[in-house]
Design a protein around this motif. Structure first.
Motif, PDB file in Angstrom:
ATOM      1  N   GLU A 226      -1.038  -2.790  -7.697  1.00 40.75           N
ATOM      2  CA  GLU A 226      -2.390  -2.761  -7.149  1.00 40.75           C
ATOM      3  C   GLU A 226      -3.009  -4.163  -7.154  1.00 40.75           C
TER       4      GLU A 226
ATOM      5  N   ASP B 283       0.982   4.319  -2.868  1.00 36.89           N
ATOM      6  CA  ASP B 283       0.881   5.761  -2.600  1.00 36.89           C
ATOM      7  C   ASP B 283       2.064   6.544  -3.160  1.00 36.89           C
TER       8      ASP B 283
ATOM      9  N   GLU C 239       0.838  -1.203   0.000  1.00 35.01           N
ATOM     10  CA  GLU C 239       0.000   0.000   0.000  1.00 35.01           C
ATOM     11  C   GLU C 239       0.873   1.253   0.000  1.00 35.01           C
TER      12      GLU C 239
END
Length: 441
Positions: free
Chosen positions: A404, A178, A174
């Protein structure tokens, strides 16, 4: 979750020396005020009070009882709990329960609601709750032993360790989602792959080594097979020490598979008496023979019993899971006895000879199989299904595809494990789990 105060009889309704009524929720102390003359402002948790149980409307004394208060959060449910230990007559129980039903904000508990509240208040996870259900249902010492292990958190700790490893990986992924301009450092890249490989390996070993452990809960399957009149039904009656099935000299008396539950030195066993396998034109007997063949294929252990005078063992059976039993040895001479293979168990079902040896053999086989599975046990099919789903997602994981998509694979794997312990939202399975509990648990 409904926050009403709940009550239920936790012991069996009927005539008994002592019965326990349990109350849980914010109104628990109010219940004490409504049913007794105890000053609840001075009541001490975990102290036992001997007091009258009173119908405050009629001033009638219903019983002389023991009352114990368990304060939140130091109770089974994590809420205030009151236990009333009264006499177990139907009259006493009915009168006390009626009084409880008339107290505002207090209602009868739903099945498993006390344990459900314990789960919601983080007093136990789903595996521990199901361990509690298994302990209540335990009929043998081994079932009791492993239910207590599960209640102590052995499965929870194992599954949470895997989930924590995966959550750590997910947090890394994650972070890089970002900050897409950053590359994953090589040492972190290797650490992620090694962790995924380790978790996959551990889960695979856990699943493959636990292929018999669900039998502990449901019973190990033993099937009796042999030709007609070999003595299968007589052996069943010898093992159960009662006339569990009909014994007759008429061939084809047993036409359906009959399941009998036994406790073999602490292990639960379901032993099945099947129709004698032979050529027949009788359509009902034919159907029984087909059922017998299906049961043989599903069995953990096969007992192939044969009449030492008129038949022989079935050499086509799976030798690894078959116990050969030579029956009617009481009719043999010593020379004929000596000709029976040493690895065949010699019995006379009619006269109970050799039955102890057969029971010991069954026990040792089950114990060896069971002992080979080290570590916490998979006792429910839903655990296995969730772990297999987790494995499927980990198999799809790769750092060579879009990050992702990699993160989504790990997220789904975490969710699958979470369904076992209840870490994630699993309302769709909660009612199925707690609905199987008795009302007062």
């Amino acid at each position: 979750m409904n926050k009403n105060t709940i009550y239920a009889l936790s012991t069996v309704f009927g005539k008994s020396g002592v019965a326990v009524i349990r109350i849980s929720g914010d109104q628990s102390l109010n219940v004490i005020s409504n049913l007794t003359n105890i000053d609840t402002t001075k009541i001490k948790p975990r102290y036992t009070y001997f007091t009258d149980i009173i119908n405050k409307k009629t001033k009638e004394i219903l019983d002389k009882s023991l009352v114990i208060y368990f304060n939140s959060p130091y109770s089974f449910t994590g809420e205030d709990i009151v236990e009333i230990q009264c006499h177990g007559s139907k009259a006493v129980l009915n009168s006390v329960l009626i009084c409880l039903s008339n107290i505002k904000g207090v209602r009868l508990a739903e099945p498993g609601e006390f344990s459900k509240r314990a789960f919601y208040n983080n007093k136990m996870d789903l595996t521990q709750a199901e361990g509690l259900a298994d302990l209540i249902d335990a009929e043998t010492s081994e079932q009791q032993k492993y239910a207590i292990k599960q209640m102590s958190g052995s499965l929870r700790n194992l599954y949470n360790s895997w989930r924590n490893d995966l959550v750590k990986i997910l947090s890394y992924l994650e972070a890089f989602i970002d900050f897409p301009e950053e590359d994953i450092p090589q040492n972190l890249y290797d650490d992620i792959l090694n962790t995924v490989f380790k978790v996959k390996t551990d889960i695979i070993n856990h699943i493959t080594k636990n292929n018999v452990n669900e039998r502990l809960r449901n019973g190990f399957r033993i099937v009796l097979t042999g030709v007609t009149n070999a003595g299968k039904s007589s052996l069943i009656n010898s093992l159960t020490k009662r006339n569990a099935v009909i014994v007759s000299d008429i061939e084809g008396t047993t036409r359906d598979a009959i399941d009998i539950n036994l406790d073999i030195k602490g292990y639960p066993v379901i032993i099945t008496d099947t129709a004698g396998i032979r050529e027949t034109n009788n359509p009902i007997e034919k159907q029984g023979i087909e059922i017998a063949k299906e049961k043989i294929n599903e069995a953990d252990i096969i007992i192939n019993i044969y009449d030492t005078i008129n038949s022989s063992p079935d050499i086509l059976l799976d030798k690894e899971k078959t116990i050969f039993v030579a029956n009617k040895i009481d009719k043999l001479s010593q020379i004929e006895l000596d000709n029976i293979p040493n690895d065949h168990i010699k019995i006379s079902a009619k006269h109970n000879q050799g039955i102890d040896v057969l029971i010991e053999t069954i026990f040792n086989i089950i114990k060896d199989k069971f002992s080979n599975s080290s570590g916490p046990l998979i006792t429910r099919a839903r655990y296995r299904e969730a772990l297999e789903d987790c494995l499927d997602n980990l198999e799809c994981f790769s750092l060579d595809k879009e990050i992702e998509l990699s993160a989504e694979d790990i997220r789904l794997a975490c969710r699958s494990i979470g369904k076992i312990t209840g870490v994630v939202e699993v309302d769709e399975i909660l009612n199925n789990i707690f609905g199987s509990f008795c009302i007062g648990k």
